[in-house]
Motif scaffolding. Structure first.
Motif, short mmCIF file in Angstrom:
data_model
loop_
_atom_site.label_atom_id
_atom_site.label_comp_id
_atom_site.label_asym_id
_atom_site.label_seq_id
_atom_site.Cartn_x
_atom_site.Cartn_y
_atom_site.Cartn_z
N ARG A 1 0.79 -1.15 0.06
CA ARG A 1 -0.23 0.02 -0.04
C ARG A 1 1.02 1.30 -0.02
O ARG A 1 0.52 2.29 -0.70
CB ARG A 1 -0.94 -0.01 1.27
CG ARG A 1 -1.84 -1.22 1.14
CD ARG A 1 -2.99 -1.00 2.04
NE ARG A 1 -3.86 -0.01 1.88
CZ ARG A 1 -4.94 0.44 2.50
NH1 ARG A 1 -5.27 -0.24 3.75
NH2 ARG A 1 -5.82 1.46 2.31
N ALA A 2 1.92 1.13 0.84
CA ALA A 2 2.97 2.40 0.60
C ALA A 2 3.59 2.60 -0.71
O ALA A 2 3.81 3.62 -1.10
CB ALA A 2 4.06 2.18 1.65
N GLU B 1 2.06 1.86 -3.53
CA GLU B 1 0.91 2.47 -4.49
C GLU B 1 0.61 3.80 -3.94
O GLU B 1 0.36 4.65 -5.03
CB GLU B 1 -0.62 1.75 -4.02
CG GLU B 1 -0.65 0.22 -4.59
CD GLU B 1 -1.86 -0.57 -3.96
OE1 GLU B 1 -2.48 -0.30 -2.84
OE2 GLU B 1 -2.09 -1.78 -4.29
N ARG B 2 0.78 4.31 -2.66
CA ARG B 2 0.88 5.75 -2.24
C ARG B 2 2.05 6.53 -3.14
O ARG B 2 1.63 7.48 -3.63
CB ARG B 2 0.86 5.94 -0.92
CG ARG B 2 -0.57 5.76 -0.29
CD ARG B 2 -0.73 6.26 1.18
NE ARG B 2 0.28 5.33 2.18
CZ ARG B 2 -0.40 4.12 2.68
NH1 ARG B 2 -1.51 3.83 2.49
NH2 ARG B 2 0.47 3.58 3.35
N GLY C 1 1.06 7.08 -6.62
CA GLY C 1 -0.13 7.93 -6.77
C GLY C 1 -1.26 6.98 -7.27
O GLY C 1 -1.99 7.41 -8.03
N ASN D 1 -3.16 4.88 -5.35
CA ASN D 1 -4.18 4.42 -4.22
C ASN D 1 -5.50 4.82 -4.34
O ASN D 1 -5.97 5.43 -3.49
CB ASN D 1 -3.49 4.79 -2.64
CG ASN D 1 -3.11 6.37 -2.73
OD1 ASN D 1 -2.83 6.98 -3.64
ND2 ASN D 1 -3.23 6.93 -1.47
N HIS D 2 -6.03 4.62 -5.58
CA HIS D 2 -7.58 5.16 -5.47
C HIS D 2 -8.45 4.80 -4.75
O HIS D 2 -9.74 5.29 -4.81
CB HIS D 2 -7.97 4.78 -6.94
CG HIS D 2 -6.88 5.31 -7.93
ND1 HIS D 2 -6.69 6.68 -8.34
CD2 HIS D 2 -6.19 4.39 -9.20
CE1 HIS D 2 -5.55 6.71 -9.25
NE2 HIS D 2 -5.28 5.53 -9.75
N ASP E 1 -8.29 3.94 -1.59
CA ASP E 1 -7.97 4.14 -0.04
C ASP E 1 -9.06 4.81 0.53
O ASP E 1 -9.51 5.93 -0.02
CB ASP E 1 -6.81 5.03 0.24
CG ASP E 1 -5.30 4.44 -0.04
OD1 ASP E 1 -5.31 2.92 0.01
OD2 ASP E 1 -4.35 4.64 0.60
#
Ligand SMILES: Cc1cc2nc3c(=O)[nH]c(=O)nc-3n(C[C@H](O)[C@H](O)[C@H](O)COP(=O)(O)OP(=O)(O)OC[C@H]3O[C@@H](n4cnc5c(N)ncnc54)[C@H](O)[C@@H]3O)c2cc1C
Length: 419
Positions: free
Chosen positions: A56-57, A59-60, A63, A65-66, A68
């Motif tokens: 997840r980090a 993905e963030r 950019g 992390n749609h 979240d």
């Protein structure tokens, strides 16, 4: 952009994370996807990956992390063991996990890559095409998942103990199941028969529950893996319900039998895979080296929830190696060094997962009993899903388990394992 161009075959989580990573670092990449985003969205459920804090980090950082949203956060993971000596524990995840339908995920990330200026070529790539791609790109990376392209990469026997699937699989999105509160995922172990996995998944119409049946060949769960849903939808739902009533009663208690059914015929997968670790690079006839990431390089049974997390990790690791020398050369020496970095992580994941497919040795039972009795142990265990080398170190040997339990002030009573 630098002059080097990387060709990536396959737009699953591995190929997409690598493509987006390179793009973010100004390195030109082309994604070869067998399908368009719309075709991906219209396809069959391909898998059901729960991803943990590290993924997840990433993905963030990319950019992407749609999805979240605190309402999608999987905050705990339960383990229940049925049979003659039942036990149960629930660990709390310090960093919540998430499960997103990969049809939504892959399609959207492919669109992101294209919208940010990335080049996408649509159509399947055959093994015979790789030489042509190697002529166009400074490096070709094969990220095409568990299909036949993987076979160009030699099998690594010391991390590939199986020559046949250890489980037959069913995965399906169901309606009629009330999620746990707080939102959690979990596994019910059915000794001698397999496992039932429950995952809350963000899918087309919101949060749904996916059930994954990991059936031991010849066991009570196996018939469901052969029953064709399309032939008898009601029979499929009824058999699932009957198996859950008998083997996963806690999960069954959250089901409304009148509403219980797979959401759509395409929201269901059945099959089996043989776990295998492969070399992370191969030399083509023309001399070029191509690299493998994700399931191409290490195909794991889904039981431990590591495949997509490892695929993302492998994309990042290879991306970093490319970024360190963006102008290459991406020759055999580069590929060999990058392989060492990839396999450092992936080999351990494979060893851990392959161990978990076997009936538990006494020290693993001691561990489970201790986790059921002590919350701190349950918490550490489930948080280590995001650091699989730690669970491997704890569970691979009696000494590792004893040292871990000692650290928690637990002295395993031999009678527990022996009784
Ligand atoms: C039921 C199930 C449950 C799972 N649960 C988990 C879990 O909880 N946690 C977890 O981490 N992992 C889980 N996994 C594993 C995870 O889904 C995979 O490890 C992960 O998707 C691998 O990613 P990948 O990008 O390597 O391959 P893929 O996701 O398979 O993507 C490869 C892409 O390449 C495309 N492609 C294939 N051939 C070609 C070609 N010739 N040319 C061009 N494109 C091609 C494919 O269509 C696909 O889009 C699960 C798997 C299953 C089956």
């Amino acid at each position: 952009m630098t002059s080097a161009s990387i060709g990536i075959v396959g737009a699953g989580i591995a190929g997409l994370h690598l493509g987006l990573f390179l793009q973010q670092h100004g390195i030109a990449a082309t994604l070869y996807s067998d399908r368009t985003p719309d075709q991906i969205r219209a396809g069959r459920l391909p898998n059901a990956p729960l991803v943990f804090g590290h993924t997840r980090a990433r993905e963030r950082a990319l950019g992407v992390n749609h999805w979240d949203d605190p309402a999608h956060d999987v905050r705990s993971f339960y383990v229940r063991v049925g049979g003659e000596r039942p036990l149960a524990f629930r660990g709390n995840l310090a960093r919540p996990a998430i499960c997103v339908d990969q049809r939504l995920y892959q399609a959207r990330l492919l669109e992101d890559f294209a919208a940010r200026g990335g080049r996408v070529v649509t159509g399947p790539i055959a093994a015979g095409d790789l030489g042509r791609l190697a002529g166009k790109h400074a490096l070709v990376v094969v990220a095409a998942g568990r299909g036949s392209l993987a076979e160009i990469f030699p099998r690594v026997p010391e991390h590939s103990p199986y020559s046949a699937p250890q489980r037959r699989l069913v995965g399906a999105i169901f309606r009629g199941i009330t999620p746990t509160d707080p939102l959690g995922a979990g596994v019910t172990v059915v000794p001698g028969h397999g496992e039932v996995i429950e995952l809350p998944m963000v899918s087309f119409d919101g949060l749904r529950i996916v059930l994954g049946i990991e059936a031991l060949p010849g066991g009570a769960l196996e018939p469901l893996t052969h029953l064709r849903y399309e032939d008898d939808p009601r029979g499929f739902a009824d058999l699932t319900l009957a198996l859950l009533r008998q083997h996963a009663p806690d999960l069954h208690a959250r089901i409304d039998p009148a509403a219980f059914a797979p959401t759509r015929p395409l929201d269901l997968l059945q099959g089996a895979l043989t776990p295998v670790v492969r070399r992370a690079y191969a030399r083509l006839d023309g001399g070029a080296c191509v690299m493998a990431i994700g399931d191409v390089q290490a195909l794991n049974d889904p039981l431990t929830g590591q495949g997509a997390n490892t695929a993302s990790h492998s994309a990042w690791t290879l991306g970093e190696a490319i970024r360190e020398r963006p102008d290459g050369p991406f020759d055999e020496a580069f590929c060999r060094r990058a392989e060492g970095r990839l396999r450092d992580y992936a080999d351990t994941v494979a060893d851990y997962t392959n161990m978990m497919l076997q009936p538990p040795a006494p020290h693993r039972l001691d561990f489970m009993v201790a986790a059921a009795r002590r919350q701190a142990i349950a918490d550490e265990h489930v948080n280590n899903f995001d650091a699989p080398a730690r669970n491997w170190a704890i569970l691979a040997t009696p000494e590792g388990t004893a040292a871990f339990l000692h650290r928690h002030g637990v002295v395993p009573a031999p009678a527990l394992a022996a009784s």
